[in-house]
Design a protein around this motif. Structure first.
Motif, short mmCIF file in Angstrom:
data_model
loop_
_atom_site.label_atom_id
_atom_site.label_comp_id
_atom_site.label_asym_id
_atom_site.label_seq_id
_atom_site.Cartn_x
_atom_site.Cartn_y
_atom_site.Cartn_z
N PRO A 1 -4.58 97.76 13.69
CA PRO A 1 -5.09 98.95 13.62
C PRO A 1 -5.66 99.19 12.16
CG PRO A 1 -2.91 99.16 14.74
CD PRO A 1 -3.35 97.82 14.32
N ALA A 2 -4.94 98.49 11.25
CA ALA A 2 -5.58 98.79 9.83
C ALA A 2 -6.78 98.20 9.58
CB ALA A 2 -4.53 98.05 8.85
N ALA A 3 -7.49 97.36 10.34
CA ALA A 3 -8.74 96.80 10.38
C ALA A 3 -9.73 97.18 11.31
CB ALA A 3 -8.58 95.23 9.95
N SER A 4 -9.23 98.13 12.30
CA SER A 4 -9.94 98.42 13.69
C SER A 4 -11.17 99.12 13.07
CB SER A 4 -9.12 99.24 14.55
OG SER A 4 -9.69 99.73 15.73
N GLU A 5 -12.19 99.02 13.82
CA GLU A 5 -13.16 99.99 14.05
C GLU A 5 -12.53 101.50 14.11
OE1 GLU A 5 -17.05 101.30 16.50
OE2 GLU A 5 -15.98 99.64 16.98
N LEU A 6 -13.22 102.48 13.45
CA LEU A 6 -12.65 103.94 13.89
C LEU A 6 -13.81 104.87 14.10
CD1 LEU A 6 -10.04 104.74 11.18
CD2 LEU A 6 -9.67 104.43 13.24
N LYS A 7 -13.90 105.30 15.52
CA LYS A 7 -14.90 106.12 15.87
C LYS A 7 -15.01 107.30 14.74
CE LYS A 7 -16.82 103.87 19.33
NZ LYS A 7 -18.35 103.36 19.21
N TRP A 8 -15.87 108.28 15.29
CA TRP A 8 -16.26 109.32 14.53
C TRP A 8 -15.11 110.50 14.75
CZ3 TRP A 8 -19.79 109.74 10.67
CH2 TRP A 8 -20.91 108.77 10.73
N HIS A 9 -14.51 111.06 13.64
CA HIS A 9 -13.54 111.84 13.67
C HIS A 9 -13.49 113.06 12.57
CE1 HIS A 9 -11.77 108.68 11.55
NE2 HIS A 9 -10.93 109.27 11.08
N SER A 10 -12.69 113.92 12.34
CA SER A 10 -12.23 114.52 10.95
C SER A 10 -10.49 114.61 11.19
CB SER A 10 -12.45 116.06 11.05
OG SER A 10 -13.90 115.84 11.06
N ASP A 11 -9.88 114.17 10.28
CA ASP A 11 -8.49 113.83 10.29
C ASP A 11 -7.58 115.55 10.65
OD1 ASP A 11 -9.02 111.28 9.27
OD2 ASP A 11 -7.37 111.52 7.67
N ALA A 12 -6.85 115.06 11.57
CA ALA A 12 -5.98 116.19 12.19
C ALA A 12 -6.63 117.09 12.65
CB ALA A 12 -5.07 116.78 10.98
N ALA A 13 -7.89 116.92 13.29
CA ALA A 13 -8.82 118.19 14.00
C ALA A 13 -8.17 118.67 14.97
CB ALA A 13 -10.29 117.33 14.44
N TYR A 14 -7.13 118.06 15.73
CA TYR A 14 -6.42 118.59 17.10
C TYR A 14 -5.54 119.49 16.56
CZ TYR A 14 -3.66 114.59 15.46
OH TYR A 14 -2.84 113.90 14.58
N THR A 15 -5.28 119.72 15.39
CA THR A 15 -4.17 120.74 15.01
C THR A 15 -4.90 122.01 14.29
OG1 THR A 15 -4.00 120.05 12.58
CG2 THR A 15 -2.99 118.53 13.96
N GLU A 16 -3.79 122.84 14.33
CA GLU A 16 -4.04 124.32 13.92
C GLU A 16 -4.50 124.28 12.51
OE1 GLU A 16 -0.58 126.96 14.40
OE2 GLU A 16 0.83 125.42 13.15
N HIS A 17 -4.00 123.30 11.69
CA HIS A 17 -4.30 123.26 10.20
C HIS A 17 -5.17 121.86 9.97
CE1 HIS A 17 -2.72 126.99 9.18
NE2 HIS A 17 -1.32 126.45 9.68
#
Length: 271
Positions: A82-98
């Motif tokens: 996981p440390a070297a995996s491709e990461l698809k588009w996202h924003s960190d913690a986007a699924y949370t209230e903050h």
């Protein structure tokens, strides 16, 4: 802007500054940095040498520093997985209230120009989204997840009910509290489905939105060099990376601005 802080605008968004961030920042420079992050979403400074403490001090100009249990603030691709995996588009913690307010990465040890982080503006994406797609997303809610580590390189909406560490419900369009602008809040990595739609209909709509959002003309790709520092608005921008298995060592120092959020609950379904 003030003569003490040289800068240039990046394409399609963002600002690069010529300033030694290890040195104290005056009131005028501080205000310029805050305005740039609010209005342009991303600040790049090259040739830096910042301790974790100094990077946190600079980032504290934009809000409270979040120290997360079990994380030391260093991101390395050593060991693969996981440390070297491709990461698809996202924003960190986007699924949370903050969702996190801002993020910063500082290249401590990299092979110059061998690896990159890609950014796109969810604000510009919303502004330029075709009317038909904007109307289709209006008022929609989505199920979002923190995906299992085996899914980091996948477009999550292509699975009917993917495994996840956390789940939440968020709007498809989110208002950035930093500047009042609307952002497309669906993304490849964390959006499972659009609620209230049949799975296939929602998936096809998400694909059409992604085709627009992630078109090359909308993407800023930053190739890392030793000493680079980037600070970005985690709500205004999404980010992604390619696989890091063959880029040599990549060690980045990471700072989070924000608070720890809880995912608004959504029941898991099999539809």
């Amino acid at each position: 802007m003030a003569e003490t802080l040289a800068w240039r605008r990046l394409t399609p968004f963002g600002v690069e500054i010529d300033r030694d961030l290890s040195q104290p920042l005056g009131a005028a420079d501080t205000e310029h940095l805050r305005v740039w992050l609010r209005d342009d979403g991303l600040i790049l400074a090259r040739g830096q040498s910042l301790s974790m403490e100094r990077q946190q001090e600079v980032c504290a100009l934009f809000g409270s520093i979040l120290l997360r249990q079990g994380e030391d603030g260093y991101m390395s691709n050593e060991g693969g997985g996981p440390a070297a995996s491709e990461l698809k588009w996202h924003s960190d913690a986007a699924y949370t209230e903050h969702p996190f307010d801002a993020l910063s990465l500082h290249a401590l040890e990299v092979v110059d120009d061998a690896s990159s982080t890609r950014f796109m503006s969810a604000e510009l994406g919303y502004e330029t989204l075709p009317t038909s797609l904007r109307d289709a997303l209006a008022g929609c809610e989505q199920e979002m997840i923190a995906p299992h580590y085996t899914m980091l390189a996948e477009r999550t909406c292509d699975r009917r009910n993917p495994e996840a560490h956390k789940r939440g419900v968020m709007p498809a369009v989110y208002v950035n509290p930093h500047n009042g602008r609307s952002c497309v809040w669906v993304n490849e990595l964390q959006t499972v489905r659009l609620l209230g739609m049949e799975w296939e209909e929602g998936r096809d709509l998400l694909h059409a939105v992604y085709d627009h959002l992630y078109a090359p003309a909308n993407v800023l790709e930053h190739r890392w060099r030793n000493g680079d520092v980037i600070i970005w608005d985690n709500i205004a921008l999404q980010h992604a990376r390619s696989n890091l298995d063959r880029v040599g060592k990549r060690l980045l120092q990471r700072v989070i601005v924000g608070t720890e959020g809880v995912a608004p609950h959504v029941a898991r379904t099999d539809d």
